[in-house]
Design an enzyme around this catalytic site. Structure first.
Site, mmCIF file in Angstrom:
data_model
loop_
_atom_site.group_PDB
_atom_site.id
_atom_site.type_symbol
_atom_site.label_atom_id
_atom_site.label_comp_id
_atom_site.label_asym_id
_atom_site.label_seq_id
_atom_site.Cartn_x
_atom_site.Cartn_y
_atom_site.Cartn_z
ATOM 1 N N GLY A 129 23.343 31.034 47.126
ATOM 2 C CA GLY A 129 21.703 31.890 47.590
ATOM 3 C C GLY A 129 21.909 32.737 47.528
ATOM 4 C CE1 TYR A 130 25.551 35.795 48.992
ATOM 5 C CE2 TYR A 130 25.917 37.361 48.239
ATOM 6 C CZ TYR A 130 26.498 36.368 49.540
ATOM 7 O OH TYR A 130 27.432 36.704 50.152
ATOM 8 C CB SER A 131 20.182 35.997 41.980
ATOM 9 O OG SER A 131 21.847 36.818 41.613
ATOM 10 C CD GLU A 247 30.226 35.972 43.213
ATOM 11 O OE1 GLU A 247 29.531 35.099 42.299
ATOM 12 O OE2 GLU A 247 29.683 36.284 43.673
ATOM 13 C CG ASN A 388 30.578 43.673 33.531
ATOM 14 O OD1 ASN A 388 30.385 43.548 35.040
ATOM 15 N ND2 ASN A 388 31.353 43.919 32.680
ATOM 16 C CD GLU A 389 25.310 47.340 32.514
ATOM 17 O OE1 GLU A 389 25.207 46.876 31.247
ATOM 18 O OE2 GLU A 389 25.549 45.963 33.491
#
Length: 402
Positions: A129-131, A247, A388-389
């Site tokens: 539960g991150y984003s 991760e 990736n940015e």
């Protein structure tokens, strides 16, 4: 870094090969071959995980004191290489490679005793539960709120892109416990034990490929014991960053990518180019395969260095961002080449035929079934786990000092 195979390592490789040959059923291998995203069809990935658990191999990176096999870096790499080559189904790593190491480092003795054995056995299936909507790459802006009420937190908010939430019974979650100071300073890391608790709703998100791997999760007055917080209140950002290093850097891309390139070469040998000859004999296409293969070899060396760092007790640091960038972009390149090699046979929607044991007829050659779904699913590889940015910004700051 010394990754030369010793006689003991070669013996271990033979042991792994024998175990795979004896325990990987044809159904599991088929699930591995039909995988179009990060993980195989849940039923078969979980079955393989439980098979490994019985052998004591479900968490290759865990130390013996917590029930792991205590393997060296090269042994873990050998296991990954042989598993990929044997088409073993990839299972969810949320427990063993993400929340497990966090509990080992930041958890209380009670939390370690409660959670780690069940992670190892596969009794618990975890999701992340991150984003949140509007808080993906800018994770510090998350708004899911946890308000203290006696011995509980009361949680309200939403999480999105939650992989396998429809299979999970537990979640590790970032919640906002304070609005004071910098956004990072008001976040706490909590473990949600009961995913069937009142107030939790899981809504599916169907991907372009037609697959259901991710979800949106809603929380309405969900009560979670304060004892389920990992680390101090309002200091969850430190815990979260530690988890993200695993991760991004605790897993390996190159074994799977080597297997993907081998598959691509077989596809290109079977398909025809514009001149009517074998596609693999086309100099331009062959050069693009070689270019991807060079990227994989370079990535392999980075991964081995990170594995050695982890084995020595050092955190991956910014090297994990480097590996995530190169690995995800090379994965996209290889998947795109495979879809291109298949040509118009990539376009039919063949989801019914992509299930293990399906008797739905395939349109075109069997290798065409997964080409486009794999290409579409892997478009997200440069976004999940931190875009990736953002990874390039981390490298610019921590490596180049910009």
């Amino acid at each position: 870094m010394d990754l030369t195979l010793t006689p003991e390592d070669r013996a271990f490789r033979d042991e792994v090969r024998a175990f795979l040959a004896e325990n990987l059923t044809e159904e599991m291998r088929e699930a591995g071959r039909l995988t179009c995203g990060p993980f195989a069809e849940f039923e078969y990935g979980q079955r393989w995980f439980e098979t490994l658990a019985k052998r004591g191999w479900s968490a290759p990176a865990w130390p013996k004191e917590y029930g792991g096999p205590g393997w060296t870096a090269i042994q873990r790499y050998i296991f990954d290489v042989e598993s990929a080559a044997a088409s073993a189904p990839a299972f969810s790593i949320m427990g063993t490679r993400m929340v497990g190491p966090v509990v080992m480092k930041y958890g209380t003795d009670e939390q370690k005793q409660k959670y780690l054995p069940r992670i190892l056995s596969g009794e618990d299936v975890w999701c992340q539960g991150y984003s949140e909507p509007g808080s993906g790459s800018d994770l510090a802006s998350l708004k899911t709120r946890a308000v203290r009420d006696g011995d509980d937190y009361v949680i309200n908010g939403s999480k999105i892109w939650t992989t396998f939430a429809h299979h999970a019974n537990r979640m590790f979650c970032l919640v906002r416990t304070s609005n004071e100071g910098k956004p990072q300073e008001g976040i706490s890391f909590v473990l949600i034990d009961d995913f069937d608790a009142p107030g939790i709703t899981v809504e599916p998100i169907i991907l372009m490929s037609g697959d259901h791997d991710v979800n949106q999760v809603f929380f309405e007055d969900v009560r979670v014991p304060v004892a389920n917080r990992v680390g101090p209140e309002n200091e969850g950002w430190t815990v979260a960053k530690y988890l993200l290093e695993f991760e991004r850097g605790g897993d390996t891309y190159s074994p799977g990518l080597h297997a993907h390139i081998a598959h691509l070469k077989r596809v290109a040998a079977a398909e025809r180019g514009d001149d009517g000859g074998r596609l693999i004999d086309d100099p331009g296409f062959r050069r693009r395969i070689a270019d991807a293969e060079c990227d994989i070899i370079a990535l392999e060396h980075v991964e081995k260095q990170i594995l050695c760092d982890l084995a020595a007790g050092r955190q991956p640091g910014p090297a994990s961002s480097m590996m995530k960038v190169v690995g995800s972009e090379t994965l996209q390149k290889a998947a795109g080449l495979t879809a291109e090699a298949v040509g118009y046979y990539a376009w039919p929607d063949q989801k019914p035929a992509r299930h293990v044991g399906s008797n739905a007829p395939a349109v075109g050659p069997d290798h065409a079934m997964t080409a486009l779904p794999s290409h579409l699913n892997h478009r997200a590889a440069t976004i999940y786990g931190g875009s990736n940015e953002v990874q390039r910004n981390i490298m610019a700051k921590l490596v180049l000092g910009l």
